[in-house]
Design a protein around this motif. Sequence first.
Motif, PDB file in Angstrom:
ATOM      1  N   VAL A  42      -5.549 -15.917   8.343  1.00  0.00           N
ATOM      2  CA  VAL A  42      -4.452 -15.340   7.370  1.00  0.00           C
ATOM      3  C   VAL A  42      -4.097 -14.098   7.655  1.00  0.00           C
ATOM      4  N   HIS A  43      -2.822 -13.936   7.748  1.00  0.00           N
ATOM      5  CA  HIS A  43      -2.337 -12.446   7.826  1.00  0.00           C
ATOM      6  C   HIS A  43      -1.591 -12.229   6.512  1.00  0.00           C
ATOM      7  N   VAL A  44      -2.059 -11.170   6.003  1.00  0.00           N
ATOM      8  CA  VAL A  44      -1.535 -10.870   4.652  1.00  0.00           C
ATOM      9  C   VAL A  44      -0.812  -9.712   4.701  1.00  0.00           C
ATOM     10  N   HIS A  45       0.737  -9.589   4.218  1.00  0.00           N
ATOM     11  CA  HIS A  45       1.699  -8.461   4.367  1.00  0.00           C
ATOM     12  C   HIS A  45       1.687  -8.026   2.880  1.00  0.00           C
ATOM     13  N   GLY A  46       1.844  -6.743   2.769  1.00  0.00           N
ATOM     14  CA  GLY A  46       1.923  -6.050   1.338  1.00  0.00           C
ATOM     15  C   GLY A  46       2.221  -4.700   1.393  1.00  0.00           C
ATOM     16  N   LYS A  47       2.190  -4.214  -0.035  1.00  0.00           N
ATOM     17  CA  LYS A  47       2.372  -2.795   0.005  1.00  0.00           C
ATOM     18  C   LYS A  47       1.248  -2.094  -0.482  1.00  0.00           C
ATOM     19  N   VAL A  48       0.817  -1.005   0.110  1.00  0.00           N
ATOM     20  CA  VAL A  48      -0.665  -0.398  -0.345  1.00  0.00           C
ATOM     21  C   VAL A  48      -0.485   0.868  -1.415  1.00  0.00           C
ATOM     22  N   SER A  49      -1.612   0.820  -2.175  1.00  0.00           N
ATOM     23  CA  SER A  49      -1.473   2.128  -2.992  1.00  0.00           C
ATOM     24  C   SER A  49      -2.711   2.544  -2.930  1.00  0.00           C
ATOM     25  N   ILE A  50      -3.147   3.960  -2.688  1.00  0.00           N
ATOM     26  CA  ILE A  50      -4.229   4.396  -2.692  1.00  0.00           C
ATOM     27  C   ILE A  50      -4.344   5.140  -4.088  1.00  0.00           C
ATOM     28  N   LEU A  51      -5.703   4.881  -4.335  1.00  0.00           N
ATOM     29  CA  LEU A  51      -6.425   4.860  -5.984  1.00  0.00           C
ATOM     30  C   LEU A  51      -7.628   5.900  -5.711  1.00  0.00           C
ATOM     31  N   ASP A  52      -7.455   7.044  -5.773  1.00  0.00           N
ATOM     32  CA  ASP A  52      -8.594   8.051  -5.661  1.00  0.00           C
ATOM     33  C   ASP A  52      -8.922   8.202  -7.226  1.00  0.00           C
ATOM     34  N   ASP A  53      -9.664   7.068  -7.963  1.00  0.00           N
ATOM     35  CA  ASP A  53      -9.845   7.071  -9.143  1.00  0.00           C
ATOM     36  C   ASP A  53     -11.159   6.341  -9.389  1.00  0.00           C
ATOM     37  N   GLU A  54     -12.075   7.158  -9.989  1.00  0.00           N
ATOM     38  CA  GLU A  54     -13.430   6.611 -10.108  1.00  0.00           C
ATOM     39  C   GLU A  54     -13.682   5.446 -10.913  1.00  0.00           C
ATOM     40  N   ARG A  55     -12.773   5.127 -11.915  1.00  0.00           N
ATOM     41  CA  ARG A  55     -12.877   3.891 -12.768  1.00  0.00           C
ATOM     42  C   ARG A  55     -12.650   2.661 -11.799  1.00  0.00           C
ATOM     43  N   PHE A  56     -11.595   2.760 -11.078  1.00  0.00           N
ATOM     44  CA  PHE A  56     -11.205   1.912 -10.223  1.00  0.00           C
ATOM     45  C   PHE A  56     -12.130   1.470  -9.314  1.00  0.00           C
ATOM     46  N   VAL A  57     -12.657   2.671  -8.433  1.00  0.00           N
ATOM     47  CA  VAL A  57     -13.858   2.276  -7.242  1.00  0.00           C
ATOM     48  C   VAL A  57     -14.947   1.529  -7.931  1.00  0.00           C
ATOM     49  N   ARG A  58     -15.505   2.050  -9.062  1.00  0.00           N
ATOM     50  CA  ARG A  58     -16.476   1.634  -9.700  1.00  0.00           C
ATOM     51  C   ARG A  58     -16.302   0.129 -10.008  1.00  0.00           C
ATOM     52  N   GLY A  59     -15.214  -0.188 -10.518  1.00  0.00           N
ATOM     53  CA  GLY A  59     -14.840  -1.918 -11.025  1.00  0.00           C
ATOM     54  C   GLY A  59     -14.834  -2.373  -9.566  1.00  0.00           C
ATOM     55  N   VAL A  60     -14.111  -2.014  -8.453  1.00  0.00           N
ATOM     56  CA  VAL A  60     -13.935  -2.800  -7.480  1.00  0.00           C
ATOM     57  C   VAL A  60     -15.641  -3.043  -6.655  1.00  0.00           C
ATOM     58  N   VAL A  61     -16.323  -1.818  -6.540  1.00  0.00           N
ATOM     59  CA  VAL A  61     -17.598  -1.958  -6.259  1.00  0.00           C
ATOM     60  C   VAL A  61     -18.830  -2.943  -7.075  1.00  0.00           C
ATOM     61  N   ALA A  62     -18.500  -2.858  -8.539  1.00  0.00           N
ATOM     62  CA  ALA A  62     -19.670  -3.858  -9.125  1.00  0.00           C
ATOM     63  C   ALA A  62     -19.035  -5.317  -8.713  1.00  0.00           C
ATOM     64  N   ARG A  63     -17.614  -5.512  -8.812  1.00  0.00           N
ATOM     65  CA  ARG A  63     -17.308  -6.951  -8.539  1.00  0.00           C
ATOM     66  C   ARG A  63     -17.499  -7.486  -7.333  1.00  0.00           C
TER      67      ARG A  63
END
Length: 215
Positions: A108-129
């Motif tokens: 599968v090739h996924v095309h999209g727009k990227v966002s960079i989120l230098d945000d502790e709450r965001f990365v904590r949620g991603v790591v936890a999930r």
Amino acid sequence: MYLPEHFEETRVEELHRIIAEYPLGTLVVNGPCGLDANHLPFELDTSAGKHGRLMAHVARAKPVWTEAKDGDDVLVIFRAADAYISPNWYPSKHEFHRQVPTWNYQAVHVHGKVSILDDERFVRGVVARLTRTHEARSESGKRPWRMTDSSKDYIDAKLAAIVGIQIDIEKMIGKSKLSQEKEERDRINAAEELRKRDERIISKAMLETTGKKGR
């Protein structure tokens, strides 16, 4: 990606399945130094937007998060099981001697727009999930590892060393190359030969596909 009609995978649920089951994607960006590829485990949110959303994190030391800018076009490549296919596995080969080797796979090739989120709450949620999902797969019958197994200071330091990446999916291009263009007996026998070699995932996919002669 070259995509003959008989190999095109258009089922959204199948594309999402491949991403979910094979989440280590190759993120390709076109930064100031040219093309760059990074291999990252992604989380897929199928409910976000029209086509879904990918989320991941990268080490702060990796240049990708500074080279890619918010809104840049990116490509993420996911690949499922694959296998070599010998011409000897096709019954028709022994009758007509008109077969050659090939390689079967799903991607599968996924095309999209990227966002960079230098945000502790965001990365904590991603790591936890991500941890919850993959610990459930790897520790069947055992207590899975949790972020709370380590001290708060240790986890906070680890989270401070990573940056979040989010990709809003604009389109997905899928390819299931599973011998659909072959005679049914050839496809089934090749799948059986793979099963004997313990290539059960790609074998099962070949047996479940519908044969479609190429044009």
